[in-house]
Design an enzyme around this catalytic site. Structure first.
Site, PDB file in Angstrom:
ATOM      1  N   ASN A 571       0.244  -1.034   0.157  1.00 35.75           N
ATOM      2  CA  ASN A 571      -0.129   0.599   0.285  1.00 35.75           C
ATOM      3  C   ASN A 571       0.599   1.465  -0.353  1.00 35.75           C
ATOM      4  O   ASN A 571       2.073   1.023   0.220  1.00 35.75           O
ATOM      5  CB  ASN A 571      -0.934  -0.200   1.219  1.00 35.75           C
ATOM      6  CG  ASN A 571      -0.382   0.664   2.765  1.00 35.75           C
ATOM      7  OD1 ASN A 571       0.335  -0.475   2.786  1.00 35.75           O
ATOM      8  ND2 ASN A 571      -0.575   0.926   3.745  1.00 35.75           N
ATOM      9  N   CYS A 573       1.934   3.397   2.887  1.00 34.57           N
ATOM     10  CA  CYS A 573       3.069   3.130   3.924  1.00 34.57           C
ATOM     11  C   CYS A 573       3.814   1.841   3.885  1.00 34.57           C
ATOM     12  O   CYS A 573       4.415   1.590   4.131  1.00 34.57           O
ATOM     13  CB  CYS A 573       2.433   3.632   4.609  1.00 34.57           C
ATOM     14  SG  CYS A 573       1.926   4.868   4.544  1.00 34.57           S
ATOM     15  N   GLU A 575       2.778  -1.777   4.596  1.00 34.33           N
ATOM     16  CA  GLU A 575       2.991  -2.508   5.528  1.00 34.33           C
ATOM     17  C   GLU A 575       1.461  -3.225   5.352  1.00 34.33           C
ATOM     18  O   GLU A 575       1.420  -4.940   5.431  1.00 34.33           O
ATOM     19  CB  GLU A 575       2.635  -1.711   7.146  1.00 34.33           C
ATOM     20  CG  GLU A 575       0.876  -1.288   7.087  1.00 34.33           C
ATOM     21  CD  GLU A 575       0.613   0.223   6.399  1.00 34.33           C
ATOM     22  OE1 GLU A 575       0.345   0.533   7.059  1.00 34.33           O
ATOM     23  OE2 GLU A 575       1.531   0.479   5.545  1.00 34.33           O
TER      24      GLU A 575
END
Length: 967
Positions: A571, A573, A575
């Site tokens: 995604n 970020c 994670e």
């Protein structure tokens, strides 16, 4: 003017005007008493002459003479007696002083009368201690005396139970900045500004500032809700329940709150609100809530902190059988800061548009209508505050044949320019910037141009300055980097199946395509040296911060859902690792356990952690059913697989609470054991929810259904990759057989349970360190959309105080060295080791701790890497180690060049030196004797040791990075 005098008044005839009467201001009537005139005159002279009045016969005689004159004048005016008003008597006293030439005493008497007039007027307005000269302009335009009593109450309340703060200093310094006619908000601002300037002196002043800010919030919300004009902290115990009910009514009337909230037992929920938890906020945390989270109408915030937490709790318990009981349970977890939901959930829970999910992952098809359909989906998802990860690998490369038009493709990059501009245009509901990350696999023909997207040079039409990018790297590429062999780039239009293959299957098919190029069966390809491409990837990462480096194979091989699809990207970020396809947009719902809140008396409290994790997983699962889905593919995916991402924050604070240095084997062990407990309880909680609510739809065939837990999937990665290319610790301390059997028998409610998000914003709200990050600096100014905030490491300050080292010189040294204690000579070595900042911690410790966490996590972690004295060699070693240690993804690279680490050539250790009897210690302590000694991968050299004298970056103001969607 309150003192009395012993001036002799015996010679005055005090009984002569017996028939005179005096009307008081209250309307009462009393006998005329000439002695009170003598007292008033005495006070006027004392105000001017001080104690000399007692010893001055002239003044005593003058007082007696003036008293007699005034009394005689009234007798002559009313020889038969009569009634006088008290103001008449005071006028005569003032006149007598002026006629006698005692102008200073007359002025003192005039001021005395004015002060008492103001005091009487203020008492009628409820002001018990009016300021003698400063008036305040209130919101309704009225002007009233400044209420010193209330200011003192506010400031002393704000300082209550906080050590090393000076309430009177705040009051005194604030008054110096006020003027007559100041707006009521200006008074609060002056108090806050005074307190916040003292934060660098002692971290507790951040709590004082936050509590003073509360006064503004209370005035704004309570007056808007017609509960009260203003209130002190103590009064909120009674006001909160009333304000809560008024808030629900108003929010529904404004069409902002879900009408279902009115069906709750509001009396019960209002009684459960704990007003004392308002005192937990730091100034940064509370200002962030005020600026970006609280509901408002006509730019007036009518939502208070505890009301917001209760609103979120209610929104997450809408479908519970015991709604009130669960809402109170959820409220307790949120308001205590033991756990915090992600920003979209805080924004929207309980509102009419409950878009609560954090992240969306999409796959873009290789067709024009599909491409623009994906861009439309981006816009709709971004509108409702979602962070986006797009898989662009299927789109054919530059120069590929287009059958429908008999032309050639322009490749991926022009479309990414459109995505970039869409993210700018659709800025998450006007609340914050749109945010998207494009992923591309390393074998794609356009990968070299993809690496250049964030450069500031070149054709701007082929640059994306606002969006993020990430490499989706197969294991085979990393092996070729290690082995220093060639790598072949293809167009996915020629080898579409590579997109869905991973591990050994990918390697077999990829090598078949390479053979086809050698046989002349594939014409469009490019052969490069794997290490040359790797160097360019690292070079662009250092130069532009992008593309991030993420690893395709561990994300898929260890995925519990590999039977149901393929993970094509992470995604925004990095994670989240969920399957995507043209039919399914992956969705993840995030929240984070505040690890520091679970370290009690220097130990991790397992029982408290279990309780928090179980409640948190339930809250996250509820999000899936309550959530608003902007596109049907997202709803379809979320309902079928029900993934959630429980993470952690405050890891560095938890280490400090145990006096453990980040760069130590003890920290690595704590990362391992704490994440194991979170994983254990989260998996069990999801399994118990499955027993209560049913398994997720695609459970059968998953790794869960086979009794393969995240810790077990490491063996699968070793088999696929080859044991020579991976080394991960597999030790465990809990009874995992019990969990395996429970999952087999009960199933799982959620396909995925854990992911560690960056938590930049929600950690600010809770006043703890971000996610799993080391301390950036020990003293710095944090800059975000809410302004600039002084942040000081409270743990460090307390330890320095305990050793008698916290003083103005230490503060100045920290400022000079940008928050680093390493060059400060008088700081003991053990504290230098404990309070090493992010750039003073060797990156191998960050990677090793992340590897220990990764073994327990079914998704991934947002892992920022910090490298001081950066070089190509260091970058190479760090990222190879990340892959070798089994990490799935990495996030931002924060690199500090060797030329940026020196402020000057002077002996900086002597700056503001105090007691320089010891030699200058190295800036970066040598690793402890217990440092990990695990074998490193082939070709990886030992990490370079930090050089003496190096320190944190010279910038003293830190801007928060990137995405807030995942926080």
């Amino acid at each position: 003017m309150d003192t009395t005098t012993s001036t002799d008044q015996a010679a005055v005839d005090l009984t002569a005007p017996q028939r005179l009467r005096v009307i008081k201001r209250t309307g009462d009537v009393a006998a005329f008493d000439a002695s009170k005139i003598s007292v008033a005159l005495s006070k006027a002279f004392i105000a001017v002459e001080g104690d000399q009045v007692e010893s001055s016969s002239r003044i005593r005689d003058l007082i007696q003479q003036l008293t007699s004159q005034i009394t005689d004048a009234f007798q002559r005016r009313m020889p038969d007696g009569g009634t006088l008003h008290i103001e008449d008597i005071q006028d005569q006293v003032e006149l007598a002083l002026m006629r006698s030439g005692e102008h200073k005493a007359a002025r003192a008497y005039v001021l005395y009368r004015d002060e008492h007039t103001r005091a009487r007027s203020a008492q009628n307005d409820g002001i018990t201690k009016p300021h003698p000269t400063i008036n305040v302009t209130h919101l309704d335009g009225t002007v009233r005396p400044l209420d010193l009593g209330r200011i003192e109450t506010l400031v002393f309340d704000a300082c209550a139970e906080l050590s090393n703060v000076d309430a009177q200093k705040i009051v005194d310094d604030s008054l110096k900045n006020l003027y007559d006619g100041v707006p009521i908000d200006g008074v609060s601002t002056a108090l806050m500004m005074t307190a916040r300037t003292l934060v660098e002196k002692d971290p507790n002043y951040t709590y004082v500032t936050a509590r003073l800010l509360q006064d503004n919030l209370r005035r704004e919300a309570l007056s808007f809700l017609k509960v009260a004009d203003e209130a002190t902290f103590g009064e909120m115990q009674e006001h909160y329940p009333v304000a809560f009910k008024a808030y629900i009514e108003s929010g529904i009337a404004f069409e902002q709150l879900d009408e279902q909230l009115a069906t709750f037992d509001l009396e019960r929920l209002g009684a459960a609100i704990d007003h004392s938890r308002d005192n937990q906020f730091t100034y940064l945390g509370l200002q962030t809530l005020y600026d970006r989270y609280f509901l408002h109408q006509d730019d007036v915030r009518y939502e208070l902190p505890q009301v917001m937490f209760m609103r979120v709790a209610m929104g997450l318990s809408l479908n519970e059988e015991d709604r009130e009981g669960r809402a109170i349970e959820f409220y307790e977890l949120l308001s205590s800061f033991d756990y915090m939901a992600s920003t979209p959930t805080l924004f929207n829970a309980g509102t009419r548009r409950s878009q609560l999910s954090s992240c969306y992952l999409t796959t873009v098809p290789d067709a024009l209508d599909g491409i623009y359909g994906a861009i439309r989906d981006n816009a709709m998802l971004s509108k409702w505050a979602g962070g986006l990860g797009n898989d662009w690998t299927p789109v054919r490369a530059l120069g590929s044949y287009i059958k429908g038009t008999n032309g050639k493709s322009q490749g991926v990059v022009p479309f990414l320019k459109v995505v970039n501009d869409t993210a700018v245009a659709v800025n998450q509901g006007g609340k914050r910037k749109g945010a998207v990350c494009a992923y591309l696999e390393t074998w794609h023909m356009d990968v070299e141009e993809f690496l250049d997207l964030r450069k500031n040079t070149g054709d701007d039409r082929r640059r994306t300055h606002d969006m993020n990018t990430a490499n989706w790297v197969p294991d085979l590429f990393m092996k070729r980097v290690f082995d220093d062999t060639d790598w072949t780039l293809f167009s996915p239009s020629d080898c579409p199946d590579l997109h869905d293959l991973y591990g050994a299957a990918f390697q077999v098919r990829y090598e078949q395509y390479e053979e086809m190029t050698r046989q002349g069966q594939l014409k469009l390809f490019k052969r490069v040296k794997a290490r040359d491409l790797w160097r360019k990837m690292l070079s662009m990462l250092f130069e532009t911060g992008h593309p991030w480096i993420t690893f395709k194979d561990p994300c898929n091989i260890r995925s519990p859902q590999q039977h149901a699809g393929v993970v094509h990207s992470s995604n925004l970020c990095t994670e989240i690792t969920l399957n995507t396809s043209e039919d399914e947009i992956a969705v993840c719902n995030l929240g984070s356990i505040n690890l520091s809140q679970h370290v009690i008396d220097g130990k991790l409290d397992g029982d408290k952690l279990k309780k928090s994790v179980r409640t948190a997983v339930r809250m996250l699962d509820n999000v899936i059913d309550i959530n608003y889905y902007a596109v049907p593919q997202a709803r379809r995916s979320n309902m079928r697989h029900r993934p959630v991402g429980l993470g952690i924050m405050g890891f560095q604070d938890a280490l400090y609470a145990q006096s453990i240095a980040y760069a130590s084997e003890e920290a690595v062990t704590f990362a391992d054991e704490s994440m194991e407990l979170v994983s254990y309880h989260a998996i069990e909680a999801s399994s118990d929810l499955a027993a209560e609510r049913g398994r997720y739809e695609s459970f059968d065939g998953s790794l869960w259904s086979q009794g393969i837990l995240p810790i077990d999937s490491i063996e699968k990665l070793k088999q696929e990759r080859g044991a020579d290319y991976i080394e991960m610790d597999e030790s465990q301390t809990q009874d995992w057989n019990y969990i395996r059997e429970k999952v087999r028998s009960q199933g799982m409610r959620n396909s995925n349970v854990m992911a560690i998000a960056p938590t930049a914003t929600i950690s600010n709200i809770c006043g703890v360190s971000q996610s799993i990050e080391p301390t950036y600096q020990n003293l710095f100014v944090k800059s975000n959309l809410s302004g600039e905030f002084t942040v000081v490491n409270a743990y460090m300050v307390n330890d320095l105080k305990a050793r008698g080292l916290w003083d103005e010189v230490m503060i100045n040294d920290l400022k000079y060295y940008d928050g680093s204690v390493q060059p400060i000579e008088r700081v003991p070595q053990d504290l230098k080791t404990l309070y090493a900042n992010a750039f003073e911690v060797e990156p191998k410790w960050i990677v090793e701790a992340a590897s220990r966490r990764q073994k327990w996590i079914d998704q991934a972690q947002s892992l920022n890497l910090y490298i001081q004295g950066v070089s190509g060699k260091k970058l190479d070693v760090t990222y190879r180690m990340a892959w070798f240690r089994g990490l799935k993804t990495t996030y931002y690279l924060r690199a500090l060049g060797a030329t940026a680490v020196e402020k000057s050539t002077v002996d900086r250790s002597k700056h503001n030196a105090v007691g320089n009897d010891t030699a200058t210690a190295p800036a970066v302590p040598a690793p402890a004797a217990t440092a990990p000694t695990a074998q490193e991968p082939r070709g990886i050299e030992d990490f370079l040791k930090g050089k003496s004298g190096q320190r944190a970056p010279s910038a003293s103001t830190i801007d928060e990075l990137g995405c807030e969607s995942c926080q």
